[in-house]
Design a protein around this motif. Structure first.
Motif, PDB file in Angstrom:
ATOM      1  N   ARG A  99       0.833  -1.205   0.000  1.00  0.00           N
ATOM      2  CA  ARG A  99       0.000   0.000   0.000  1.00  0.00           C
ATOM      3  C   ARG A  99       0.870   1.258   0.000  1.00  0.00           C
ATOM      4  NH1 ARG A  99      -5.294  -1.077   0.771  1.00  0.00           N
ATOM      5  NH2 ARG A  99      -5.805  -3.201   1.433  1.00  0.00           N
ATOM      6  N   GLU A 100       1.966   1.211   0.726  1.00  0.00           N
ATOM      7  CA  GLU A 100       2.887   2.348   0.738  1.00  0.00           C
ATOM      8  C   GLU A 100       3.440   2.608  -0.661  1.00  0.00           C
ATOM      9  OE1 GLU A 100       7.369   3.268   2.387  1.00  0.00           O
ATOM     10  OE2 GLU A 100       6.043   2.053   3.647  1.00  0.00           O
ATOM     11  N   ALA A 101       3.770   1.527  -1.387  1.00  0.00           N
ATOM     12  CA  ALA A 101       4.291   1.672  -2.751  1.00  0.00           C
ATOM     13  C   ALA A 101       3.262   2.334  -3.658  1.00  0.00           C
ATOM     14  CB  ALA A 101       4.692   0.306  -3.300  1.00  0.00           C
ATOM     15  N   LEU A 102       2.005   1.943  -3.529  1.00  0.00           N
ATOM     16  CA  LEU A 102       0.952   2.530  -4.345  1.00  0.00           C
ATOM     17  C   LEU A 102       0.672   3.976  -3.940  1.00  0.00           C
ATOM     18  CD1 LEU A 102      -1.412  -0.554  -4.559  1.00  0.00           C
ATOM     19  CD2 LEU A 102      -0.112   0.463  -6.437  1.00  0.00           C
ATOM     20  N   ASP A 103       0.723   4.263  -2.665  1.00  0.00           N
ATOM     21  CA  ASP A 103       0.548   5.646  -2.204  1.00  0.00           C
ATOM     22  C   ASP A 103       1.645   6.552  -2.764  1.00  0.00           C
ATOM     23  OD1 ASP A 103      -1.767   5.240  -0.752  1.00  0.00           O
ATOM     24  OD2 ASP A 103      -0.718   4.832   1.138  1.00  0.00           O
ATOM     25  N   LYS A 104       2.888   6.061  -2.746  1.00  0.00           N
ATOM     26  CA  LYS A 104       4.003   6.852  -3.277  1.00  0.00           C
ATOM     27  C   LYS A 104       3.840   7.076  -4.772  1.00  0.00           C
ATOM     28  CE  LYS A 104       7.606   5.820   0.134  1.00  0.00           C
ATOM     29  NZ  LYS A 104       8.958   5.243   0.344  1.00  0.00           N
ATOM     30  N   ALA A 105       3.387   6.046  -5.476  1.00  0.00           N
ATOM     31  CA  ALA A 105       3.164   6.189  -6.913  1.00  0.00           C
ATOM     32  C   ALA A 105       2.054   7.197  -7.193  1.00  0.00           C
ATOM     33  CB  ALA A 105       2.832   4.836  -7.519  1.00  0.00           C
ATOM     34  N   ASN A 106       0.991   7.125  -6.405  1.00  0.00           N
ATOM     35  CA  ASN A 106      -0.112   8.067  -6.555  1.00  0.00           C
ATOM     36  C   ASN A 106       0.368   9.504  -6.361  1.00  0.00           C
ATOM     37  OD1 ASN A 106      -2.989   8.681  -6.777  1.00  0.00           O
ATOM     38  ND2 ASN A 106      -2.909   9.147  -4.590  1.00  0.00           N
ATOM     39  N   THR A 107       1.159   9.722  -5.316  1.00  0.00           N
ATOM     40  CA  THR A 107       1.702  11.051  -5.037  1.00  0.00           C
ATOM     41  C   THR A 107       2.600  11.524  -6.171  1.00  0.00           C
ATOM     42  OG1 THR A 107       1.607  10.670  -2.653  1.00  0.00           O
ATOM     43  CG2 THR A 107       3.100  12.392  -3.427  1.00  0.00           C
ATOM     44  N   ALA A 108       3.417  10.606  -6.713  1.00  0.00           N
ATOM     45  CA  ALA A 108       4.340  10.968  -7.789  1.00  0.00           C
ATOM     46  C   ALA A 108       3.582  11.364  -9.058  1.00  0.00           C
ATOM     47  CB  ALA A 108       5.277   9.801  -8.086  1.00  0.00           C
ATOM     48  N   VAL A 109       2.517  10.647  -9.389  1.00  0.00           N
ATOM     49  CA  VAL A 109       1.726  10.990 -10.570  1.00  0.00           C
ATOM     50  C   VAL A 109       1.036  12.347 -10.365  1.00  0.00           C
ATOM     51  CG1 VAL A 109      -0.191  10.323 -12.067  1.00  0.00           C
ATOM     52  CG2 VAL A 109       1.396   8.580 -11.223  1.00  0.00           C
ATOM     53  N   LEU A 110       0.469  12.551  -9.170  1.00  0.00           N
ATOM     54  CA  LEU A 110      -0.186  13.831  -8.875  1.00  0.00           C
ATOM     55  C   LEU A 110       0.811  14.984  -8.960  1.00  0.00           C
ATOM     56  CD1 LEU A 110      -2.434  12.802  -5.852  1.00  0.00           C
ATOM     57  CD2 LEU A 110      -3.243  13.603  -8.082  1.00  0.00           C
ATOM     58  N   ARG A 111       1.990  14.779  -8.400  1.00  0.00           N
ATOM     59  CA  ARG A 111       3.007  15.835  -8.418  1.00  0.00           C
ATOM     60  C   ARG A 111       3.401  16.178  -9.860  1.00  0.00           C
ATOM     61  NH1 ARG A 111       6.818  13.312  -5.879  1.00  0.00           N
ATOM     62  NH2 ARG A 111       6.077  13.895  -3.799  1.00  0.00           N
TER      63      ARG A 111
END
Length: 273
Positions: A99-111
């Protein structure tokens, strides 16, 4: 039951991506291999194999956003998710880390979407399988899919994050009706997409020798039925068709029956050596 912690349990895999017949740009991305390596760039066509004990990751992403934004989003989603897991201590699969990996990916795409006006609102689906220490975990955001063929039975392991997908999986829509539904491509979960909230599916799955996994974007399932997928995977399970041949056949059928979208396919076979 086979002892899945055995170091001789392996996944053999092949994958490829195709632009389809109607798109000019391929916004899908995929990668598969050892977690000793970083997925710095998506793959186009590749084969490989690895032991469960060493750590393996297989994933597909489907970009959303038009122009080149979808391509950017899918690449970021793929590399960020795999990178988080690749740089973590080796040992066993862990739902919190997934879940942490997906959260980081989500943040990276948003950024990234906020850094360029042309990328505003871009997003990506992701479906992955993480294998380590004799255990496997599924990760899912969106409507790309993961199937498992086992003992003459095809099972859809992932859950579509879409209204039409949930109706189909609940039995309220037939597969053919869902494929023709005007809202079939509407999803309510993706990485990025302008929404900081994320509710991914992460769950353990079991794998035994003889299992065949399929990870695919919706360019495959947009045209190829589960029955047709089952027939093709059965040949791979019986080794009547090689894994690269199986991938090529699935993509061929996707383009023959639809061709409206990019199509990406990974097929993996669990073997004991």
């Amino acid at each position: 039951m086979f002892d899945s912690s055995s170091p001789t349990l392996k996944l053999q895999f092949a994958g490829a991506t195709d632009v389809g017949l109607r798109r000019e740009n391929n916004e899908d991305a995929w990668w598969a291999g050892s977690l000793a390596d970083l997925a710095k760039e998506p793959l186009v066509e590749a084969t490989g194999a690895g032991e469960f004990s060493a750590g393996l990751w297989l994933g597909v992403c489907d970009g959303l956003g038009g122009a080149n934004a979808g391509e950017v989003a899918s690449r970021i989603a793929l590399t960020e998710t795999q990178g988080t897991l690749a740089t973590a201590p080796r040992g066993k699969v862990d739902e919190t880390l997934a879940r942490e990996a997906l959260d980081k990916a989500n943040t990276a795409v948003l950024r990234a979407s906020r850094s360029n006006p042309e990328w505003a609102g871009m997003g990506a689906t992701i479906s992955f399988v993480w294998v380590e220490g004799g255990t496997a975990m599924l990760g899912q955001v969106g409507d790309s899919r993961i199937y498992r063929w086992r003992e003459s039975w095809l099972e859809e392991l992932s859950v579509d994050h879409s209204p039409v997908g949930r109706l189909r999986q609940a039995g309220h829509l037939s597969e053919s009706d869902a494929r023709r539904h005007p809202s079939r491509h509407v999803i309510d979960q993706c990485l990025g997409g302008g929404d900081p909230g994320l509710l991914p599916d992460c769950s353990r799955i079991d794998l035994v020798p003889g299992d065949v996994l399929l990870l695919c974007t919706d360019g495959l399932t947009d045209g190829v039925s589960d029955a047709e997928i089952a027939t093709i995977l059965a040949a791979a399970a019986e080794e009547e068709r090689t894994l690269p041949e199986t991938v090529a056949e699935l993509i061929k059928q996707a383009n023959r029956l639809s061709g409206r979208d990019n199509v990406t396919v990974i097929v993996a076979r669990c073997v004991a050596e």
